[in-house]
Design a protein around this motif. Sequence first.
Motif, mmCIF file in Angstrom:
data_model
loop_
_atom_site.group_PDB
_atom_site.id
_atom_site.type_symbol
_atom_site.label_atom_id
_atom_site.label_comp_id
_atom_site.label_asym_id
_atom_site.label_seq_id
_atom_site.Cartn_x
_atom_site.Cartn_y
_atom_site.Cartn_z
ATOM 1 N N ALA A 41 -66.872 -41.435 18.515
ATOM 2 C CA ALA A 41 -67.794 -40.407 19.020
ATOM 3 C C ALA A 41 -68.880 -41.002 19.897
ATOM 4 C CB ALA A 41 -68.422 -39.651 17.857
ATOM 5 N N SER A 42 -69.233 -42.255 19.640
ATOM 6 C CA SER A 42 -70.283 -42.896 20.442
ATOM 7 C C SER A 42 -69.808 -43.213 21.855
ATOM 8 C CB SER A 42 -70.768 -44.173 19.751
ATOM 9 O OG SER A 42 -69.749 -45.157 19.720
ATOM 10 N N TYR A 43 -68.512 -43.102 22.104
ATOM 11 C CA TYR A 43 -67.955 -43.330 23.439
ATOM 12 C C TYR A 43 -67.653 -42.014 24.169
ATOM 13 C CZ TYR A 43 -67.176 -48.266 22.252
ATOM 14 O OH TYR A 43 -67.340 -49.590 21.915
ATOM 15 N N ALA A 44 -68.149 -40.897 23.662
ATOM 16 C CA ALA A 44 -67.730 -39.594 24.174
ATOM 17 C C ALA A 44 -68.319 -39.239 25.526
ATOM 18 C CB ALA A 44 -68.070 -38.497 23.164
ATOM 19 N N ARG A 45 -69.481 -39.782 25.878
ATOM 20 C CA ARG A 45 -70.137 -39.283 27.087
ATOM 21 C C ARG A 45 -70.996 -40.353 27.756
ATOM 22 N NH1 ARG A 45 -71.744 -34.682 26.189
ATOM 23 N NH2 ARG A 45 -71.248 -34.334 23.998
ATOM 24 N N ASP A 46 -71.311 -40.064 29.021
ATOM 25 C CA ASP A 46 -72.262 -40.911 29.734
ATOM 26 C C ASP A 46 -73.655 -40.301 29.606
ATOM 27 O OD1 ASP A 46 -72.391 -38.857 31.641
ATOM 28 O OD2 ASP A 46 -71.150 -39.914 33.115
ATOM 29 N N MET A 47 -74.545 -40.561 30.573
ATOM 30 C CA MET A 47 -75.945 -40.161 30.419
ATOM 31 C C MET A 47 -76.303 -38.835 31.089
ATOM 32 S SD MET A 47 -77.730 -43.927 30.878
ATOM 33 C CE MET A 47 -79.390 -43.328 30.525
ATOM 34 N N ALA A 48 -75.282 -38.086 31.530
ATOM 35 C CA ALA A 48 -75.545 -36.827 32.224
ATOM 36 C C ALA A 48 -75.758 -35.678 31.255
ATOM 37 C CB ALA A 48 -74.380 -36.497 33.157
ATOM 38 N N SER A 49 -76.674 -34.775 31.596
ATOM 39 C CA SER A 49 -76.869 -33.537 30.839
ATOM 40 C C SER A 49 -75.943 -32.450 31.394
ATOM 41 C CB SER A 49 -78.321 -33.071 30.960
ATOM 42 O OG SER A 49 -79.216 -34.025 30.438
ATOM 43 N N ALA A 53 -67.997 -32.678 26.974
ATOM 44 C CA ALA A 53 -67.339 -33.896 26.505
ATOM 45 C C ALA A 53 -66.519 -33.567 25.278
ATOM 46 C CB ALA A 53 -68.360 -34.981 26.177
ATOM 47 N N GLY A 54 -65.378 -34.225 25.143
ATOM 48 C CA GLY A 54 -64.501 -33.997 24.009
ATOM 49 C C GLY A 54 -64.529 -35.159 23.040
ATOM 50 N N ALA A 55 -63.648 -35.090 22.033
ATOM 51 C CA ALA A 55 -63.560 -36.131 21.007
ATOM 52 C C ALA A 55 -62.333 -36.995 21.284
ATOM 53 C CB ALA A 55 -63.448 -35.503 19.622
ATOM 54 N N PRO A 56 -62.527 -38.269 21.621
ATOM 55 C CA PRO A 56 -61.369 -39.128 21.883
ATOM 56 C C PRO A 56 -60.553 -39.376 20.621
ATOM 57 C CG PRO A 56 -63.411 -40.410 21.903
ATOM 58 C CD PRO A 56 -63.807 -38.975 21.792
ATOM 59 N N ASN A 96 -67.028 -39.023 30.731
ATOM 60 C CA ASN A 96 -66.961 -38.237 29.506
ATOM 61 C C ASN A 96 -65.527 -38.095 29.007
ATOM 62 O OD1 ASN A 96 -69.685 -37.939 29.820
ATOM 63 N ND2 ASN A 96 -69.682 -35.711 29.683
ATOM 64 N N ALA A 97 -65.371 -38.176 27.701
ATOM 65 C CA ALA A 97 -64.050 -38.092 27.082
ATOM 66 C C ALA A 97 -63.512 -36.666 27.104
ATOM 67 C CB ALA A 97 -64.121 -38.584 25.635
ATOM 68 N N THR A 98 -62.171 -36.548 26.996
ATOM 69 C CA THR A 98 -61.521 -35.270 26.743
ATOM 70 C C THR A 98 -60.971 -35.301 25.326
ATOM 71 O OG1 THR A 98 -59.385 -36.038 27.559
ATOM 72 C CG2 THR A 98 -60.860 -35.021 29.158
ATOM 73 N N ASP A 99 -60.792 -34.142 24.731
ATOM 74 C CA ASP A 99 -60.247 -34.089 23.378
ATOM 75 C C ASP A 99 -58.883 -34.770 23.323
ATOM 76 O OD1 ASP A 99 -62.264 -32.774 21.944
ATOM 77 O OD2 ASP A 99 -61.610 -30.818 22.673
ATOM 78 N N GLY A 100 -58.720 -35.677 22.356
ATOM 79 C CA GLY A 100 -57.442 -36.319 22.135
ATOM 80 C C GLY A 100 -57.090 -37.425 23.102
ATOM 81 N N CYS A 101 -58.034 -37.858 23.918
ATOM 82 C CA CYS A 101 -57.728 -38.864 24.942
ATOM 83 C C CYS A 101 -57.820 -40.282 24.393
ATOM 84 C CB CYS A 101 -58.685 -38.727 26.122
ATOM 85 S SG CYS A 101 -60.348 -39.370 25.793
#
Length: 471
Positions: A41-49, A53-56, A96-101
Amino acid sequence: MIMSRIEAPRSEDTAETSNLTDRLLAGLPAEAVLTDPDVTASYARDMASFCPAGAPAVVVLPRTVEQVQYVMRVATELRVPVVPQGARSGLSGAANATDGCVVLSLTRMDRILEISPVDRIAVVEPGVVNATLSRAVEEHGLYYPPDPSSWEMCTIGGNIGTASGGLCCVKYGVTAEYVLGLDVVLADGRLMSTGRRTAKGVAGYDLTRLFVGSEGSLGIVVRAVLALKPKPPRQLVLAAEFPSAAAACDAVCRIMEGGHVPSLLELMDRTTVKAVNDLAHMGLPETTEALLLAAFDTPDPAADLAAVGALCEAAGATEVVPAEDAAESELLLKARRLSLTALEAVKGTTMIDDVCVPRSRLGAMLEGVERIAATYDLTIGVCAHAGDGNTHPTVCFDARDEDESRRARASFDEIMALGLELGGTITGEHGVGVLKKEWLAREIGPVGVEMQRAVKHAFDPLGILNPGKLF
Protein backbone atom coordinates in the motif's frame (compact mmCIF):
# COMPACT_ATOMS: atom_id res chain seq x y z
CA MET A 1 -13.60 11.79 -1.95
CA ILE A 2 -10.34 13.30 -3.20
CA MET A 3 -8.82 9.91 -3.98
CA SER A 4 -10.61 7.14 -5.84
CA ARG A 5 -9.28 3.95 -7.42
CA ILE A 6 -7.90 3.09 -10.82
CA GLU A 7 -9.60 -0.06 -12.02
CA ALA A 8 -7.19 -2.54 -13.55
CA PRO A 9 -8.06 -4.44 -16.74
CA ARG A 10 -8.04 -7.87 -15.01
CA SER A 11 -9.77 -9.98 -12.36
CA GLU A 12 -8.77 -9.49 -8.74
CA ASP A 13 -9.48 -13.10 -7.89
CA THR A 14 -7.34 -14.34 -4.99
CA ALA A 15 -6.25 -17.43 -6.94
CA GLU A 16 -4.99 -15.26 -9.79
CA THR A 17 -3.01 -13.09 -7.38
CA SER A 18 -1.51 -16.20 -5.82
CA ASN A 19 -0.61 -17.54 -9.27
CA LEU A 20 1.04 -14.22 -10.16
CA THR A 21 3.09 -14.24 -6.96
CA ASP A 22 4.15 -17.86 -7.46
CA ARG A 23 5.23 -17.17 -11.02
CA LEU A 24 7.27 -14.14 -9.99
CA LEU A 25 8.93 -15.99 -7.11
CA ALA A 26 9.90 -18.81 -9.49
CA GLY A 27 12.29 -16.49 -11.31
CA LEU A 28 13.15 -13.74 -8.80
CA PRO A 29 14.87 -13.58 -5.40
CA ALA A 30 12.34 -13.74 -2.56
CA GLU A 31 13.53 -10.39 -1.17
CA ALA A 32 12.63 -8.72 -4.48
CA VAL A 33 8.93 -9.63 -4.24
CA LEU A 34 6.77 -7.82 -1.67
CA THR A 35 3.25 -9.06 -1.00
CA ASP A 36 2.36 -7.78 2.50
CA PRO A 37 -0.66 -5.48 1.85
CA ASP A 38 0.55 -2.97 4.45
CA VAL A 39 3.86 -2.71 2.59
CA THR A 40 2.49 -2.73 -0.95
CA ALA A 41 0.00 0.00 0.00
CA SER A 42 2.92 2.35 0.62
CA TYR A 43 3.79 2.05 -3.09
CA ALA A 44 0.28 2.96 -4.29
CA ARG A 45 0.78 6.59 -5.27
CA ASP A 46 3.09 9.48 -5.96
CA MET A 47 2.80 12.99 -4.47
CA ALA A 48 -0.11 14.29 -6.57
CA SER A 49 -3.50 15.20 -5.10
CA PHE A 50 -6.83 14.37 -6.76
CA CYS A 51 -5.36 11.34 -8.54
CA PRO A 52 -6.97 7.89 -8.24
CA ALA A 53 -4.81 5.00 -7.10
CA GLY A 54 -5.46 1.29 -6.73
CA ALA A 55 -4.08 -1.53 -4.60
CA PRO A 56 -1.15 -3.38 -6.20
CA ALA A 57 -1.15 -7.16 -6.05
CA VAL A 58 2.61 -7.23 -5.61
CA VAL A 59 5.62 -4.91 -5.59
CA VAL A 60 8.81 -6.07 -7.32
CA LEU A 61 12.20 -4.43 -6.69
CA PRO A 62 14.58 -5.79 -9.35
CA ARG A 63 18.34 -5.33 -9.32
CA THR A 64 19.15 -6.51 -12.86
CA VAL A 65 17.92 -6.06 -16.41
CA GLU A 66 17.22 -9.79 -16.59
CA GLN A 67 14.89 -9.54 -13.60
CA VAL A 68 12.95 -6.73 -15.26
CA GLN A 69 12.67 -8.85 -18.41
CA TYR A 70 11.35 -11.77 -16.39
CA VAL A 71 8.69 -9.59 -14.76
CA MET A 72 7.48 -8.35 -18.13
CA ARG A 73 7.36 -11.85 -19.62
CA VAL A 74 5.23 -13.05 -16.72
CA ALA A 75 3.01 -9.96 -16.91
CA THR A 76 2.47 -10.47 -20.65
CA GLU A 77 1.62 -14.15 -20.22
CA LEU A 78 -0.85 -13.48 -17.40
CA ARG A 79 -2.14 -10.18 -18.87
CA VAL A 80 -1.29 -8.30 -15.66
CA PRO A 81 -0.74 -4.52 -15.71
CA VAL A 82 2.69 -3.21 -14.69
CA VAL A 83 3.26 0.23 -13.18
CA PRO A 84 6.91 1.41 -13.24
CA GLN A 85 8.04 3.61 -10.37
CA GLY A 86 11.05 5.62 -9.28
CA ALA A 87 11.11 7.64 -6.07
CA ARG A 88 7.39 8.50 -6.35
CA SER A 89 8.16 12.21 -6.09
CA GLY A 90 6.07 12.96 -9.19
CA LEU A 91 3.19 15.41 -9.19
CA SER A 92 0.78 14.04 -11.80
CA GLY A 93 -0.18 10.57 -10.59
CA ALA A 94 1.92 8.94 -13.32
CA ALA A 95 3.35 6.42 -10.83
CA ASN A 96 0.02 5.56 -9.19
CA ALA A 97 -0.86 1.88 -8.95
CA THR A 98 -3.88 0.16 -10.50
CA ASP A 99 -5.84 -2.52 -8.68
CA GLY A 100 -4.15 -5.90 -9.03
CA CYS A 101 -1.06 -4.58 -10.80
CA VAL A 102 2.61 -5.32 -10.44
CA VAL A 103 4.37 -2.22 -9.17
CA LEU A 104 7.87 -2.34 -10.62
CA SER A 105 10.02 -0.16 -8.38
CA LEU A 106 13.41 0.49 -9.99
CA THR A 107 15.06 2.19 -7.02
CA ARG A 108 17.45 -0.72 -6.37
CA MET A 109 18.91 -0.43 -9.87
CA ASP A 110 21.02 2.47 -8.68
CA ARG A 111 24.51 2.01 -10.14
CA ILE A 112 26.50 4.62 -12.03
CA LEU A 113 28.05 2.32 -14.62
CA GLU A 114 30.43 4.75 -16.33
CA ILE A 115 31.59 8.36 -16.35
CA SER A 116 33.66 9.36 -19.38
CA PRO A 117 35.32 12.80 -19.29
CA VAL A 118 36.50 12.36 -22.91
CA ASP A 119 33.10 11.44 -24.35
CA ARG A 120 31.36 13.64 -21.76
CA ILE A 121 28.77 11.01 -20.94
CA ALA A 122 27.53 9.06 -17.95
CA VAL A 123 25.91 5.64 -18.19
CA VAL A 124 23.51 4.98 -15.35
CA GLU A 125 20.75 2.71 -14.12
CA PRO A 126 17.29 4.23 -13.61
CA GLY A 127 17.37 4.23 -9.80
CA VAL A 128 20.33 6.62 -9.54
CA VAL A 129 19.29 9.73 -7.59
CA ASN A 130 19.73 12.96 -9.50
CA ALA A 131 21.87 14.65 -6.84
CA THR A 132 24.05 11.54 -6.50
CA LEU A 133 24.86 11.65 -10.20
CA SER A 134 25.48 15.39 -10.12
CA ARG A 135 28.01 15.04 -7.31
CA ALA A 136 29.71 12.04 -8.91
CA VAL A 137 30.32 13.76 -12.25
CA GLU A 138 31.45 16.94 -10.50
CA GLU A 139 34.46 15.00 -9.21
CA HIS A 140 35.50 14.60 -12.85
CA GLY A 141 35.10 18.30 -13.64
CA LEU A 142 31.75 17.65 -15.33
CA TYR A 143 28.19 18.84 -14.88
CA TYR A 144 24.78 17.17 -15.28
CA PRO A 145 22.46 20.19 -15.58
CA PRO A 146 18.86 18.95 -15.08
CA ASP A 147 18.06 19.68 -11.42
CA PRO A 148 14.40 19.33 -10.37
CA SER A 149 13.57 20.82 -6.99
CA SER A 150 13.35 17.25 -5.66
CA TRP A 151 16.85 16.45 -6.92
CA GLU A 152 17.94 15.03 -3.55
CA MET A 153 15.39 12.22 -3.88
CA CYS A 154 14.12 11.95 -7.47
CA THR A 155 15.67 9.33 -9.74
CA ILE A 156 17.05 9.55 -13.26
CA GLY A 157 14.49 7.00 -14.45
CA GLY A 158 11.67 9.13 -13.06
CA ASN A 159 13.22 12.25 -14.60
CA ILE A 160 13.28 10.51 -17.97
CA GLY A 161 9.74 9.19 -17.58
CA THR A 162 8.30 12.67 -16.97
CA ALA A 163 10.83 14.68 -19.01
CA SER A 164 11.51 16.77 -15.92
CA GLY A 165 13.18 20.16 -15.84
CA GLY A 166 14.54 22.25 -13.00
CA LEU A 167 15.97 25.60 -12.03
CA CYS A 168 18.69 25.70 -14.68
CA CYS A 169 16.52 25.04 -17.76
CA VAL A 170 16.65 28.64 -18.93
CA LYS A 171 20.30 28.15 -19.92
CA TYR A 172 20.89 24.41 -20.08
CA GLY A 173 17.57 22.88 -21.11
CA VAL A 174 15.53 19.95 -19.81
CA THR A 175 16.15 16.23 -19.32
CA ALA A 176 15.26 15.33 -22.91
CA GLU A 177 18.26 17.29 -24.18
CA TYR A 178 20.67 15.15 -22.15
CA VAL A 179 19.38 11.64 -22.91
CA LEU A 180 21.52 10.26 -25.75
CA GLY A 181 20.54 6.61 -25.59
CA LEU A 182 18.45 4.12 -23.64
CA ASP A 183 18.14 0.43 -22.96
CA VAL A 184 14.44 -0.36 -22.66
CA VAL A 185 12.62 -3.54 -21.70
CA LEU A 186 9.50 -3.78 -23.84
CA ALA A 187 6.10 -5.04 -22.74
CA ASP A 188 6.84 -8.60 -23.89
CA GLY A 189 10.23 -8.70 -22.15
CA ARG A 190 12.47 -8.03 -25.14
CA LEU A 191 15.40 -5.65 -24.63
CA MET A 192 15.81 -2.78 -27.08
CA SER A 193 18.60 -0.20 -27.33
CA THR A 194 17.93 3.25 -28.73
CA GLY A 195 20.11 6.22 -29.55
CA ARG A 196 23.86 6.38 -29.20
CA ARG A 197 26.81 7.43 -27.08
CA THR A 198 28.32 9.63 -29.79
CA ALA A 199 28.12 13.42 -29.98
CA LYS A 200 26.04 13.17 -33.18
CA GLY A 201 23.74 10.60 -34.71
CA VAL A 202 20.63 10.58 -36.93
CA ALA A 203 20.18 6.87 -37.73
CA GLY A 204 16.47 6.17 -38.05
CA TYR A 205 13.55 7.51 -36.04
CA ASP A 206 14.46 9.19 -32.76
CA LEU A 207 13.00 6.54 -30.47
CA THR A 208 15.06 7.85 -27.55
CA ARG A 209 13.10 11.10 -27.50
CA LEU A 210 9.88 9.11 -27.84
CA PHE A 211 10.55 7.32 -24.54
CA VAL A 212 11.50 10.52 -22.72
CA GLY A 213 8.27 11.79 -21.22
CA SER A 214 6.30 8.62 -22.00
CA GLU A 215 5.66 7.98 -18.27
CA GLY A 216 6.46 4.27 -18.48
CA SER A 217 3.66 3.64 -20.96
CA LEU A 218 5.89 2.35 -23.79
CA GLY A 219 8.63 0.40 -22.01
CA ILE A 220 10.80 0.17 -18.91
CA VAL A 221 14.03 2.19 -19.01
CA VAL A 222 16.82 0.07 -17.48
CA ARG A 223 19.89 2.03 -18.62
CA ALA A 224 20.53 5.55 -19.85
CA VAL A 225 23.41 7.25 -21.65
CA LEU A 226 23.42 10.88 -20.52
CA ALA A 227 25.28 13.84 -21.97
CA LEU A 228 27.42 15.93 -19.63
CA LYS A 229 28.79 19.47 -19.75
CA PRO A 230 32.07 20.87 -18.47
CA LYS A 231 31.64 22.07 -14.91
CA PRO A 232 30.87 25.81 -15.01
CA PRO A 233 32.17 28.39 -12.53
CA ARG A 234 30.15 28.78 -9.33
CA GLN A 235 27.13 30.92 -9.97
CA LEU A 236 26.30 34.15 -8.21
CA VAL A 237 22.68 35.11 -7.55
CA LEU A 238 20.89 38.45 -7.53
CA ALA A 239 17.59 39.08 -5.73
CA ALA A 240 15.28 41.84 -6.96
CA GLU A 241 12.13 43.01 -5.20
CA PHE A 242 9.17 44.31 -7.22
CA PRO A 243 5.99 46.21 -6.33
CA SER A 244 3.93 43.93 -8.60
CA ALA A 245 4.16 40.59 -10.39
CA ALA A 246 3.65 42.46 -13.65
CA ALA A 247 6.79 44.52 -13.04
CA ALA A 248 8.81 41.38 -12.28
CA CYS A 249 7.57 39.75 -15.49
CA ASP A 250 8.48 42.91 -17.40
CA ALA A 251 12.01 42.56 -16.04
CA VAL A 252 12.12 38.94 -17.25
CA CYS A 253 11.18 40.09 -20.76
CA ARG A 254 13.81 42.83 -20.70
CA ILE A 255 16.50 40.38 -19.58
CA MET A 256 15.72 37.85 -22.30
CA GLU A 257 15.25 40.48 -25.01
CA GLY A 258 18.61 41.94 -24.05
CA GLY A 259 20.35 38.70 -25.01
CA HIS A 260 21.41 37.75 -21.50
CA VAL A 261 21.82 34.05 -20.71
CA PRO A 262 21.32 33.58 -16.97
CA SER A 263 21.91 30.15 -15.49
CA LEU A 264 18.77 30.66 -13.46
CA LEU A 265 15.86 33.12 -13.55
CA GLU A 266 13.23 32.30 -10.93
CA LEU A 267 10.20 34.12 -9.56
CA MET A 268 8.41 33.84 -6.22
CA ASP A 269 5.20 35.76 -5.58
CA ARG A 270 4.18 37.37 -2.29
CA THR A 271 2.30 34.29 -1.06
CA THR A 272 5.27 32.02 -1.73
CA VAL A 273 7.77 34.34 -0.05
CA LYS A 274 5.61 34.50 3.09
CA ALA A 275 5.19 30.71 3.13
CA VAL A 276 8.96 30.17 2.91
CA ASN A 277 9.56 32.62 5.73
CA ASP A 278 6.90 30.97 7.89
CA LEU A 279 8.46 27.55 7.33
CA ALA A 280 12.18 28.31 7.46
CA HIS A 281 12.47 31.83 8.97
CA MET A 282 14.80 32.90 6.15
CA GLY A 283 14.17 36.62 6.42
CA LEU A 284 12.97 37.12 2.86
CA PRO A 285 11.35 40.52 2.22
CA GLU A 286 7.60 39.99 2.77
CA THR A 287 6.83 43.55 1.70
CA THR A 288 7.58 42.60 -1.89
CA GLU A 289 4.85 41.55 -4.32
CA ALA A 290 7.31 39.46 -6.32
CA LEU A 291 10.90 38.36 -5.78
CA LEU A 292 13.03 37.64 -8.83
CA LEU A 293 16.21 35.57 -8.55
CA ALA A 294 18.74 35.77 -11.37
CA ALA A 295 22.03 33.90 -11.50
CA PHE A 296 25.06 33.70 -13.79
CA ASP A 297 27.81 31.06 -13.89
CA THR A 298 29.98 33.01 -16.33
CA PRO A 299 33.66 33.91 -15.83
CA ASP A 300 32.57 37.38 -14.63
CA PRO A 301 29.17 36.90 -12.99
CA ALA A 302 29.35 40.20 -11.11
CA ALA A 303 29.33 42.16 -14.37
CA ASP A 304 26.40 40.13 -15.70
CA LEU A 305 24.47 40.63 -12.48
CA ALA A 306 25.10 44.37 -12.64
CA ALA A 307 23.65 44.53 -16.15
CA VAL A 308 20.60 42.50 -15.16
CA GLY A 309 20.20 44.56 -12.00
CA ALA A 310 19.98 47.70 -14.11
CA LEU A 311 17.25 46.12 -16.22
CA CYS A 312 15.34 45.17 -13.08
CA GLU A 313 15.53 48.74 -11.82
CA ALA A 314 14.32 49.99 -15.20
CA ALA A 315 11.32 47.66 -14.88
CA GLY A 316 10.46 49.12 -11.47
CA ALA A 317 12.38 47.03 -8.93
CA THR A 318 12.32 48.66 -5.51
CA GLU A 319 15.52 46.96 -4.41
CA VAL A 320 18.23 44.94 -6.15
CA VAL A 321 20.67 42.97 -4.00
CA PRO A 322 23.44 40.86 -5.58
CA ALA A 323 24.85 38.06 -3.47
CA GLU A 324 28.39 38.68 -2.27
CA ASP A 325 29.56 35.08 -2.47
CA ALA A 326 28.59 31.48 -3.24
CA ALA A 327 27.29 30.85 0.29
CA GLU A 328 24.84 33.75 0.09
CA SER A 329 23.80 32.56 -3.38
CA GLU A 330 23.09 29.06 -2.08
CA LEU A 331 20.92 30.51 0.68
CA LEU A 332 18.74 32.24 -1.90
CA LEU A 333 18.50 29.08 -3.97
CA LYS A 334 17.54 27.11 -0.87
CA ALA A 335 14.64 29.51 -0.37
CA ARG A 336 13.45 28.86 -3.93
CA ARG A 337 13.78 25.09 -3.56
CA LEU A 338 11.69 25.22 -0.38
CA SER A 339 8.79 26.95 -2.14
CA LEU A 340 6.58 23.94 -2.81
CA THR A 341 7.19 22.41 0.61
CA ALA A 342 6.42 25.74 2.26
CA LEU A 343 3.18 26.20 0.32
CA GLU A 344 2.05 22.72 1.34
CA ALA A 345 2.38 23.79 4.97
CA VAL A 346 -0.07 26.67 4.47
CA LYS A 347 -3.18 24.48 4.52
CA GLY A 348 -1.87 20.94 4.60
CA THR A 349 -2.63 19.96 1.00
CA THR A 350 -1.63 21.42 -2.35
CA MET A 351 -2.39 20.98 -6.03
CA ILE A 352 0.69 22.03 -7.95
CA ASP A 353 -0.01 23.17 -11.48
CA ASP A 354 2.68 23.13 -14.15
CA VAL A 355 1.56 25.48 -16.89
CA CYS A 356 4.17 26.82 -19.29
CA VAL A 357 3.44 29.93 -21.39
CA PRO A 358 5.48 32.04 -23.79
CA ARG A 359 7.71 34.41 -21.81
CA SER A 360 5.88 37.36 -23.32
CA ARG A 361 2.63 36.16 -21.68
CA LEU A 362 4.10 35.46 -18.26
CA GLY A 363 2.64 38.63 -16.74
CA ALA A 364 -0.83 37.81 -18.05
CA MET A 365 -0.52 34.33 -16.58
CA LEU A 366 0.27 35.60 -13.09
CA GLU A 367 -2.46 38.23 -13.24
CA GLY A 368 -4.93 35.55 -14.31
CA VAL A 369 -3.94 33.26 -11.44
CA GLU A 370 -4.52 36.10 -9.00
CA ARG A 371 -8.03 36.61 -10.42
CA ILE A 372 -8.76 32.88 -10.16
CA ALA A 373 -7.61 32.82 -6.53
CA ALA A 374 -9.99 35.69 -5.72
CA THR A 375 -12.88 34.08 -7.61
CA TYR A 376 -12.60 30.83 -5.68
CA ASP A 377 -11.55 32.43 -2.37
CA LEU A 378 -8.37 30.35 -2.21
CA THR A 379 -4.72 30.83 -1.40
CA ILE A 380 -2.71 30.21 -4.59
CA GLY A 381 1.02 30.83 -4.47
CA VAL A 382 3.10 31.03 -7.62
CA CYS A 383 6.73 30.11 -8.04
CA ALA A 384 8.06 29.95 -11.56
CA HIS A 385 11.00 29.12 -13.76
CA ALA A 386 10.44 32.59 -15.14
CA GLY A 387 13.21 32.42 -17.71
CA ASP A 388 11.37 29.77 -19.71
CA GLY A 389 7.79 30.73 -18.81
CA ASN A 390 7.15 27.61 -16.71
CA THR A 391 4.84 28.55 -13.84
CA HIS A 392 3.85 26.48 -10.81
CA PRO A 393 0.62 27.97 -9.46
CA THR A 394 0.08 26.03 -6.22
CA VAL A 395 -3.42 25.78 -4.82
CA CYS A 396 -3.39 25.51 -1.01
CA PHE A 397 -6.44 23.91 0.59
CA ASP A 398 -7.75 21.79 3.45
CA ALA A 399 -8.48 18.31 2.10
CA ARG A 400 -10.92 17.72 4.98
CA ASP A 401 -13.12 20.56 3.74
CA GLU A 402 -15.27 19.15 0.93
CA ASP A 403 -16.29 22.53 -0.44
CA GLU A 404 -12.74 23.89 -0.37
CA SER A 405 -11.49 20.75 -2.11
CA ARG A 406 -14.11 21.22 -4.83
CA ARG A 407 -13.07 24.83 -5.32
CA ALA A 408 -9.41 23.82 -5.41
CA ARG A 409 -10.02 21.35 -8.23
CA ALA A 410 -12.10 23.89 -10.17
CA SER A 411 -9.42 26.56 -9.83
CA PHE A 412 -6.76 24.10 -10.97
CA ASP A 413 -8.70 23.44 -14.17
CA GLU A 414 -9.21 27.17 -14.78
CA ILE A 415 -5.47 27.73 -14.47
CA MET A 416 -4.84 25.11 -17.17
CA ALA A 417 -7.48 26.67 -19.39
CA LEU A 418 -5.82 30.05 -18.91
CA GLY A 419 -2.45 28.59 -19.91
CA LEU A 420 -3.84 27.19 -23.16
CA GLU A 421 -5.64 30.48 -23.86
CA LEU A 422 -2.30 32.28 -23.57
CA GLY A 423 -0.66 29.96 -26.09
CA GLY A 424 0.95 27.69 -23.53
CA THR A 425 0.90 24.03 -22.55
CA ILE A 426 -0.72 22.14 -19.66
CA THR A 427 2.61 20.74 -18.47
CA GLY A 428 6.15 21.98 -18.83
CA GLU A 429 7.93 19.33 -16.77
CA HIS A 430 5.66 17.36 -14.42
CA GLY A 431 3.92 15.22 -17.04
CA VAL A 432 0.31 14.25 -17.68
CA GLY A 433 -0.21 11.12 -15.60
CA VAL A 434 -3.76 10.81 -14.30
CA LEU A 435 -4.16 14.42 -13.27
CA LYS A 436 -4.17 16.02 -16.71
CA LYS A 437 -5.19 13.29 -19.16
CA GLU A 438 -8.47 15.03 -20.04
CA TRP A 439 -6.55 18.23 -20.69
CA LEU A 440 -4.01 16.48 -22.89
CA ALA A 441 -6.79 15.67 -25.34
CA ARG A 442 -7.81 19.33 -25.39
CA GLU A 443 -4.27 20.47 -26.08
CA ILE A 444 -3.26 18.05 -28.84
CA GLY A 445 -6.68 17.53 -30.45
CA PRO A 446 -8.43 14.37 -31.73
CA VAL A 447 -5.95 13.62 -34.50
CA GLY A 448 -3.05 13.99 -32.08
CA VAL A 449 -4.75 11.63 -29.60
CA GLU A 450 -5.40 9.08 -32.35
CA MET A 451 -1.77 9.04 -33.48
CA GLN A 452 -0.39 8.88 -29.94
CA ARG A 453 -2.69 5.97 -29.14
CA ALA A 454 -1.42 4.22 -32.27
CA VAL A 455 2.15 4.62 -31.01
CA LYS A 456 1.13 3.23 -27.63
CA HIS A 457 -0.50 0.20 -29.29
CA ALA A 458 2.60 -0.49 -31.39
CA PHE A 459 4.78 -0.78 -28.28
CA ASP A 460 2.17 -2.19 -25.89
CA PRO A 461 -0.56 -4.03 -27.82
CA LEU A 462 -2.04 -5.61 -24.67
CA GLY A 463 -2.19 -2.27 -22.84
CA ILE A 464 -0.43 -3.59 -19.73
CA LEU A 465 2.18 -0.83 -19.32
CA ASN A 466 1.01 1.84 -16.87
CA PRO A 467 -2.66 1.71 -17.91
CA GLY A 468 -4.91 4.69 -17.23
CA LYS A 469 -2.13 7.26 -17.72
CA LEU A 470 -1.87 9.87 -20.49
CA PHE A 471 -5.02 8.70 -22.36
